[in-house]
Write an enzyme that holds these catalytic residues in place. Sequence first.
Site, short mmCIF file in Angstrom:
data_model
loop_
_atom_site.label_atom_id
_atom_site.label_comp_id
_atom_site.label_asym_id
_atom_site.label_seq_id
_atom_site.Cartn_x
_atom_site.Cartn_y
_atom_site.Cartn_z
N ALA A 7 0.85 -1.18 0.00
CA ALA A 7 0.00 0.00 0.00
C ALA A 7 0.89 1.24 0.00
CB ALA A 7 -0.88 -0.01 1.24
N GLU B 220 3.70 -5.01 7.67
CA GLU B 220 2.80 -4.03 8.27
C GLU B 220 3.08 -3.83 9.77
OE1 GLU B 220 1.93 -6.25 6.04
OE2 GLU B 220 0.43 -5.45 4.66
N GLY C 197 0.60 -5.02 0.71
CA GLY C 197 -0.46 -5.16 -0.29
C GLY C 197 0.02 -5.84 -1.57
N GLU D 189 -0.14 -9.38 -0.87
CA GLU D 189 -1.57 -9.75 -0.82
C GLU D 189 -2.17 -9.87 -2.22
OE1 GLU D 189 -2.14 -6.54 2.07
OE2 GLU D 189 -3.28 -7.98 3.27
N1 DAK Z 1 4.53 3.31 -0.34
C1 DAK Z 1 4.93 4.48 -0.90
N2 DAK Z 1 6.11 4.65 -1.48
C2 DAK Z 1 6.97 3.62 -1.50
C3 DAK Z 1 6.64 2.37 -0.94
C4 DAK Z 1 5.35 2.23 -0.35
N3 DAK Z 1 4.89 1.06 0.16
N4 DAK Z 1 7.68 1.54 -1.09
C5 DAK Z 1 8.63 2.25 -1.73
N5 DAK Z 1 8.21 3.49 -1.98
C6 DAK Z 1 8.93 4.57 -2.65
C7 DAK Z 1 10.00 5.15 -1.72
O1 DAK Z 1 9.45 6.09 -0.87
C8 DAK Z 1 10.94 5.74 -2.75
O2 DAK Z 1 10.40 6.95 -3.21
P1 DAK Z 1 11.29 8.33 -3.24
O3 DAK Z 1 11.81 8.48 -1.84
O4 DAK Z 1 12.38 8.00 -4.24
O5 DAK Z 1 10.33 9.37 -3.68
C9 DAK Z 1 10.87 4.76 -3.92
O6 DAK Z 1 9.66 4.05 -3.75
C10 DAK Z 1 12.02 3.75 -3.90
O7 DAK Z 1 12.03 3.13 -2.64
P2 DAK Z 1 13.35 3.01 -1.74
O8 DAK Z 1 14.27 4.16 -2.00
O9 DAK Z 1 12.91 2.78 -0.34
O10 DAK Z 1 14.02 1.71 -2.37
P3 DAK Z 1 14.99 0.67 -1.62
O11 DAK Z 1 15.49 -0.23 -2.69
O12 DAK Z 1 15.99 1.39 -0.77
O13 DAK Z 1 14.04 -0.17 -0.63
C11 DAK Z 1 12.05 -1.39 -0.04
C12 DAK Z 1 13.04 -1.00 -1.16
C13 DAK Z 1 10.92 -2.18 -0.70
C14 DAK Z 1 12.79 -2.31 0.97
C15 DAK Z 1 11.53 -0.14 0.69
O14 DAK Z 1 11.08 0.77 -0.31
C16 DAK Z 1 10.42 -0.40 1.63
O15 DAK Z 1 10.64 -0.92 2.73
N6 DAK Z 1 9.20 -0.02 1.23
C17 DAK Z 1 8.03 -0.15 2.09
C18 DAK Z 1 7.57 -1.58 2.15
C19 DAK Z 1 6.38 -1.76 3.06
O16 DAK Z 1 6.48 -1.52 4.29
N7 DAK Z 1 5.29 -2.15 2.49
C20 DAK Z 1 4.09 -2.50 3.25
C21 DAK Z 1 3.23 -1.28 3.32
S1 DAK Z 1 1.83 -1.53 4.35
C22 DAK Z 1 -5.14 -0.75 5.37
C23 DAK Z 1 -4.52 -1.53 6.33
C24 DAK Z 1 -3.23 -1.99 6.09
C25 DAK Z 1 -2.59 -1.68 4.93
C26 DAK Z 1 -3.22 -0.95 3.96
C27 DAK Z 1 -4.49 -0.48 4.17
N8 DAK Z 1 -6.40 -0.13 5.64
C28 DAK Z 1 -7.02 -0.37 6.90
C29 DAK Z 1 -6.89 0.86 4.74
C30 DAK Z 1 -1.19 -2.04 4.79
C31 DAK Z 1 -0.74 -2.32 3.67
C32 DAK Z 1 0.67 -2.27 3.33
O17 DAK Z 1 0.98 -2.72 2.27
#
Ligand code: DAK
Length: 256
Positions: A63, A131, A108, A111
Site C-alpha cells: 500500500a 505491516e 499489499g 496480498e
Molecule cells: N509506499 C509508498 N512509497 C513507497 C513504498 C510504499 N509502500 N515503497 C517504496 N516506496 C517509494 C520510496 O518512498 C521511494 O520513493 P522516493 O523516496 O524516491 O520518492 C521509492 O519508492 C524507492 O524506494 P526506496 O528508496 O525505499 O528503495 P529501496 O530499494 O531502498 O528499498 C524497499 C526497497 C521495498 C525495501 C523499501 O522501499 C520499503 O521498505 N518499502 C516499504 C515496504 C512496506 O512496508 N510495504 C508495506 C506497506 S503496508 C489498510 C490496512 C493496512 C494496509 C493498507 C491499508 N487499511 C485499513 C486501509 C497495509 C498495507 C501495506 O501494504
Amino acid sequence: MSVELTHENDLAVLSLNRPEALNALSFAILREIGEALDAVAGMPGVRALLVTGAGDKAFCAGADIKELRERRLIDQKRGAELGQSVFAKLDRLPMASVALVNGYAFGGGAELALACTFRLASPAAIFGLPEIKLGLIPGYGGTQRLPRLIGEGRALEIIMTGRAVTADEAERIGLVNKVVEGDLREAGAKFARSFTRYSLPVMEFARRAVQRAADLPLAAGLETEAELSTLAYRTEDAEEGMRAFEEKRKPEFRDG
Ligand code: DAK
C-alpha cells in the site's frame, strides 16, 4: 494510467506501472486494478491472466504508505474493504491468474500475489507482510489467504515478525508454485499454457471447488465437490473429452 492491460493471444497481462514508487498501491491504482479486472472478465479469447509489476526491482512494495496517514477511521475501514473487494475479483474471473513476482512483494503487493490463482517468482523475489513494523496488520486479505496457503504457524510468524521471505523459502513453504530462472514473462506464459488448452468452465468448477475447501467443513466441501463435478458432466466439453479418449485422439474443447 498506472495499470496497463494488454492482450497477447490468449493471455491478458495486467501490469502495475509505477516503478518510481516500486509500484506501490495508491487507492487510485487499486481502483484501476478493479477496472482492469472487470475488463479482463469480458475479454473474448482470454484464457489466463498474468499479473506483473513494471521495472526490475519490485512486483509491488505494498500500500502507498504516504497515503495511509491522517485519515478518519471509517475511511481506513473503507480502504481495507476497497483493497479486499478488488483482490477478490481475481477469484471470480472466468480464468485463472498467475502473479509474476520479479522483486519485492511486500504488504499489499504480497496480498495481490496471494489473491492470484498461482504465483511464479524470480530467484531475486522477496516476499513479506511488514505491516507490523508500521504498527499495522495486513488489510487486503493477507491474514486470511496466507494461512490458507501455508498454514497458521508459518503465516503468523511471517505476519508477526514482518520478516522477509526469499524466493527459495517461498517455494519451499508453498507460498509460490515455482521459482524460475530467466525471463519471467516467458515462463509465466509457458506455465499458463500448461492449462489454457482445457475447458474454461470446467477449470472454473475446479477453482470454485478448491476455494471452498478452506471455508467448509469436510462433509459440506464434499457435497460442493459432488455438485460441481456433476455439473462438469453437463458440459459439451466433458462429452468431447471422453469421446476423444475412446477415439484415441486429442480433445477439442470449446468452452461449452
Ligand atoms: N509506499 C509508498 N512509497 C513507497 C513504498 C510504499 N509502500 N515503497 C517504496 N516506496 C517509494 C520510496 O518512498 C521511494 O520513493 P522516493 O523516496 O524516491 O520518492 C521509492 O519508492 C524507492 O524506494 P526506496 O528508496 O525505499 O528503495 P529501496 O530499494 O531502498 O528499498 C524497499 C526497497 C521495498 C525495501 C523499501 O522501499 C520499503 O521498505 N518499502 C516499504 C515496504 C512496506 O512496508 N510495504 C508495506 C506497506 S503496508 C489498510 C490496512 C493496512 C494496509 C493498507 C491499508 N487499511 C485499513 C486501509 C497495509 C498495507 C501495506 O501494504
